[in-house]
Each structure stands twice: as C-alpha cells, then as structure tokens.
Write a protein that holds these residues in place. Structure first.
Motif, PDB file in Angstrom:
ATOM      1  N   ARG A   1       4.616   0.415   1.257  1.00 47.96           N
ATOM      2  CA  ARG A   1       4.805  -0.341   2.496  1.00 47.96           C
ATOM      3  C   ARG A   1       4.065  -1.666   2.395  1.00 47.96           C
ATOM      4  NH1 ARG A   1       3.393   4.583   6.746  1.00 47.96           N
ATOM      5  NH2 ARG A   1       4.940   6.096   5.936  1.00 47.96           N
TER       6      ARG A   1
ATOM      7  N   ASN B   1      -0.665  -4.847  10.244  1.00 47.50           N
ATOM      8  CA  ASN B   1       0.650  -4.572  10.807  1.00 47.50           C
ATOM      9  C   ASN B   1       1.674  -4.471   9.684  1.00 47.50           C
ATOM     10  OD1 ASN B   1      -0.329  -4.791  13.522  1.00 47.50           O
ATOM     11  ND2 ASN B   1      -0.301  -7.016  13.274  1.00 47.50           N
ATOM     12  N   GLU B   2       2.577  -3.497   9.803  1.00 45.44           N
ATOM     13  CA  GLU B   2       3.587  -3.324   8.767  1.00 45.44           C
ATOM     14  C   GLU B   2       4.649  -4.415   8.874  1.00 45.44           C
ATOM     15  OE1 GLU B   2       6.517   0.167   6.927  1.00 45.44           O
ATOM     16  OE2 GLU B   2       5.103   0.617   8.555  1.00 45.44           O
TER      17      GLU B   2
ATOM     18  N   ARG C   1       0.831  -1.202   0.000  1.00 50.62           N
ATOM     19  CA  ARG C   1       0.000   0.000   0.000  1.00 50.62           C
ATOM     20  C   ARG C   1       0.871   1.259   0.000  1.00 50.62           C
ATOM     21  NH1 ARG C   1      -3.708   0.142   5.042  1.00 50.62           N
ATOM     22  NH2 ARG C   1      -4.968  -1.298   3.808  1.00 50.62           N
TER      23      ARG C   1
ATOM     24  N   ASP D   1       8.452  -5.758   7.698  1.00 52.26           N
ATOM     25  CA  ASP D   1       9.744  -5.296   7.198  1.00 52.26           C
ATOM     26  C   ASP D   1      10.174  -6.198   6.050  1.00 52.26           C
ATOM     27  OD1 ASP D   1      12.149  -4.112   6.806  1.00 52.26           O
ATOM     28  OD2 ASP D   1      13.125  -4.963   8.590  1.00 52.26           O
TER      29      ASP D   1
ATOM     30  N   TYR E   1       2.058  -4.889   4.360  1.00 51.60           N
ATOM     31  CA  TYR E   1       1.219  -5.131   5.539  1.00 51.60           C
ATOM     32  C   TYR E   1       0.702  -6.564   5.546  1.00 51.60           C
ATOM     33  CZ  TYR E   1       1.204  -0.042   5.855  1.00 51.60           C
ATOM     34  OH  TYR E   1       1.586   1.270   5.948  1.00 51.60           O
TER      35      TYR E   1
END
Length: 429
Positions: A198, A205-206, A179, A208, A200
């Motif tokens: 990013r 929750n993001e 997103r 890495d 998710y």
C-alpha cells in the motif's frame, strides 16, 4: 307478418335503410386509417455515473465531473421497462485521442431503446488528464502482533526491496512510503509469505496509486532463546577384535541450541552416542545432532567426529621368570608344568609400542599363600604396562612339599656362605 311485408310503404322504408347502410360502408373504406394515440411521458434519472475511456497505461484522470442527469422521453411502457432493467444503459466520455491537459468533452451514451429520446444534462463535462510517471520507493515491512514468549524477530528480508509507484506527478509528489504488513502474533518459527503493498503520504493516509509489482515476498527470521551447550561423544560399543581406539575428536566443542527457556535451563550437555562396532579404520564421519523434544534448532546441526584406530599386533616374550609369592620357609615348590619355571607370554599392543617393550617391563608371579603340600593348579598374575594386554593367561601345575630339617640347615649354610662371598666381593671392590 306477410301482410306487413307486402305493404308498399314498409317496403320503401326497408329499401331506403339498406341503401343508406351500403353508402356508409363505401364511405368508411374511402377514409384514411387514424390509429389510437399512445400515451407518452418523461423520466428523469439523477446522479448517473459517467465512465471515462482513456489509455490507462499513459494517463490518469486527475479530475472529472463524473455524475450527470438524463431526461428520457417516450412511451410510458418503454420508460417503465427501462427502469426495471438491472443495467440498462451506459454513459461515457471517450478520451482515447486526447493528450494531457484540461478538456471539455461530450457525454455519449448507449443501451437505451431507440424509441426513447435521450437528453444528457449537461451534455458536455470537463475532464483533466495527467500523464503517469514512475517513482521508485523502498518497501517497508511492518509487523503486527508479538511472537511467542521468549522468541525474537529478525530483520525482514524483502524481495524485491524496491518497487515503482505509477501515478500522476502530483500524486507521486505526495508519496512518502510503500508499506506491507505481516502478522507475527504467536509465531515461533520463520515466516515466509506474499505481502500486498500500500502507498501512504507523510500523514499516514493511504493513497490510491498503482504499485508495480503489487506484492513482494517477505521472509522474517524468528529466533528462539538460545544457549551454547558442550557436546560429548559416548561410544556405545567396542571396536571389532584386533583394533584399538587411539582417539575420538570433534571439530567443534559446543553448539548453539534454540529452545524454550525451560528446556535451556535444564540442558547442561549434549551426549552423542557412537557405535564403534563396525569401525575398522581411521576416518571422519558427519554426525547429525538430533533436535530433541521442543527444541527449535541446533546450530551447527552437524558435527564432524574423527576416529583414530590402529590394528592390534602381538609379540611373544619367551622364558620369562615366574616369581613365587606366599611360600613359607618350611615348604618348597616344584614346577610341574612348565618344569623350567619360566613362561612364554604373548602381549598385544600397537606396533611402535610393542617394539619398545622390554622383558624387564613384564612381571609374572603366582601366589601360593595358604596352599599345603600336594599338587596344585595356580593362576598366573601377569603385569604389563598400560596400553598393553596379555593375549591369554593360563594356569600352572606345581607341587608343594615339606622341606627336611637337614635340607633347611644346608640351605641356611649355603645362603650364609653366599652372603659372605658377596660381602667379600663388595669389600674387595
């Protein structure tokens, strides 16, 4: 003093002392050198980060014991110097020759003074390497804020609309969406910008993870309130002499105007001023509709205006009779110029229409009402059908005189005789 030094006993004592001193000097030269013992100490450093060196294009470190303790032993001066340095050392594990899996590897170090003894606790740590995978995901763009009142957001256009997430398979399985965010607060025109992406999971929750490409180009159309408005062409000048305008037409009758609501409420028509002063032939021109005031846009912004013109030609009609109006019975009229009482006129019009025009379609008259005996100049009144013009209108010279009574009686008898003849002709027929 001389007597003291000359005393044998004193002299012997001095000699013995000198001999003893010389002996001590010789003995000291024969002894090995023993340095002064330096003070030593220990320094313990906790939570030292361990760096992992590996092929980041192929692998990812899924798990690592990345903090250890080090024990430094050596001279206190070096230990203190080591503490004062901003980045004195580096601890790392070299995984470059390892494949995916769980490994127990030694912790290596560099950057410590060679005089220090370094102990790493623990000396080996466990590392889990996972092979990276590619996952393709569609890009979702989320807008924040609200556009200017009355304006509407269109659907975002993303380029590229699909990207790859590069991560271990365990991480790829958790990815739910990729997103980007665009702030549209107060916007009243289209938005084009580069947006960072990013990753998710299902819970929002993001994660890495690496995204390729890391950013995309986003275009968001923003539509203002709009209204269909009729257009009208308004000629601001005449055609050059010798030409007549047949028609003015447009390829569209209305346009959509995008503007604030208050402007649209007052807008009823768009008038397009058109200069005809240099138009000498039929054709089509592109007319760009101006964007007025606070208008955002006009769609379409260009209207095609077709202009039809024809050259004006002339035709002369000769010896047309002149009708006299307003002459009383006690007066008579004589034409001086022209003496014939007939007039030549030149009519202007289009070629095809001029060819169909007849003498009977043209009426020429003068009005002498209120004029008494004498010579006069009077204006001609010429009537032609619509679509035609008279090239020029001149004045006539006439003479009005009083009619004699005898002439009036003779004239009446002649008129009565003519009426009888007409009645006889009608009865015979």
């Amino acid at each position: 003093m001389d007597k003291f030094l000359q005393n044998n006993t004193v002299a012997k004592i001095i000699a013995i002392l000198l001999a003893l001193m010389l002996w001590l000097i010789v003995r000291m030269d024969d002894q090995p050198y023993t340095p002064v013992r330096q003070q030593t100490g220990e320094l313990t450093v906790d939570n030292v980060i361990v760096e992992a060196i590996y092929d980041e294009e192929l692998y990812s470190v899924a798990d690592i014991q990345d903090r250890v303790q080090i024990l430094l032993t050596g001279r206190r001066a070096l230990l203190n110097l080591n503490q004062l340095r901003a980045d004195p050392y580096r601890l790392y594990v070299d995984l470059t020759n390892l494949e995916a899996g769980t490994h127990r590897v030694p912790v290596q170090y560099e950057g410590f003074p060679s005089e220090l003894e370094v102990d790493v606790i623990p000396s080996h740590i466990q590392v889990v390497l996972e092979e990276k995978e590619l996952g393709a995901f569609n890009v979702q763009i989320e807008t924040t804020g609200a556009p200017r009142e009355g304006f509407e957001l269109g659907n975002p256009v993303v380029s590229p609309d699909e990207v790859h997430v590069i991560a271990p398979s365990s991480v790829i399985d958790e990815v739910a969406l990729v997103r980007g965010f665009v702030n549209v607060n107060g916007a009243d025109e289209e938005i084009t910008e580069t947006v960072e992406l990013r990753v998710y999971d299902q819970l929002g929750n993001e994660i890495d993870a690496e995204v390729s490409p890391a950013s995309v180009e986003v275009y968001i159309p923003i539509r203002s309130p709009s209204k269909q408005v009729p257009i009208r062409v308004n000629p601001t000048s005449d055609l050059p002499d010798g030409f007549e305008l047949n028609a003015i037409t447009t390829d569209i009758n209305t346009v959509e105007v995008f503007a604030p609501l208050e402007d649209l409420e007052e807008l009823q028509e768009i008038v397009l001023p058109l200069d005809l002063s240099e138009i000498t032939s039929s054709g089509t021109i592109e007319y760009r509709i101006p964007v007025d005031g606070d208008w955002i846009a006009v769609d379409p912004g260009v209207v095609n205006i077709t202009i039809e013109v024809e050259p004006i030609e002339s035709r002369t009609f000769n010896q047309l009779p002149i009708q006299v109006n307003g002459l009383t019975d006690d007066l008579e009229l004589e034409f001086i110029d022209p003496q014939s009482g007939r007039y030549d006129i030149r009519v202007l019009g289009l070629q095809d229409e001029l060819g169909a025009l007849q003498n009977a379609d043209i009426a020429i008259s003068i009005n002498v009402e209120g004029l008494g005996p004498g010579n006069h100049r009077v204006s001609l009144t010429i009537q032609v059908p619509d679509g035609f013009e008279v090239a020029e209108t001149n004045q006539l010279r006439i003479r009005i005189t009083e009619r004699d009574e005898g002439e009036e009686a003779i004239g009446d008898e002649i008129e009565d005789g003519e009426e009888e003849e007409e009645d006889n002709e009608e009865g015979g027929s």
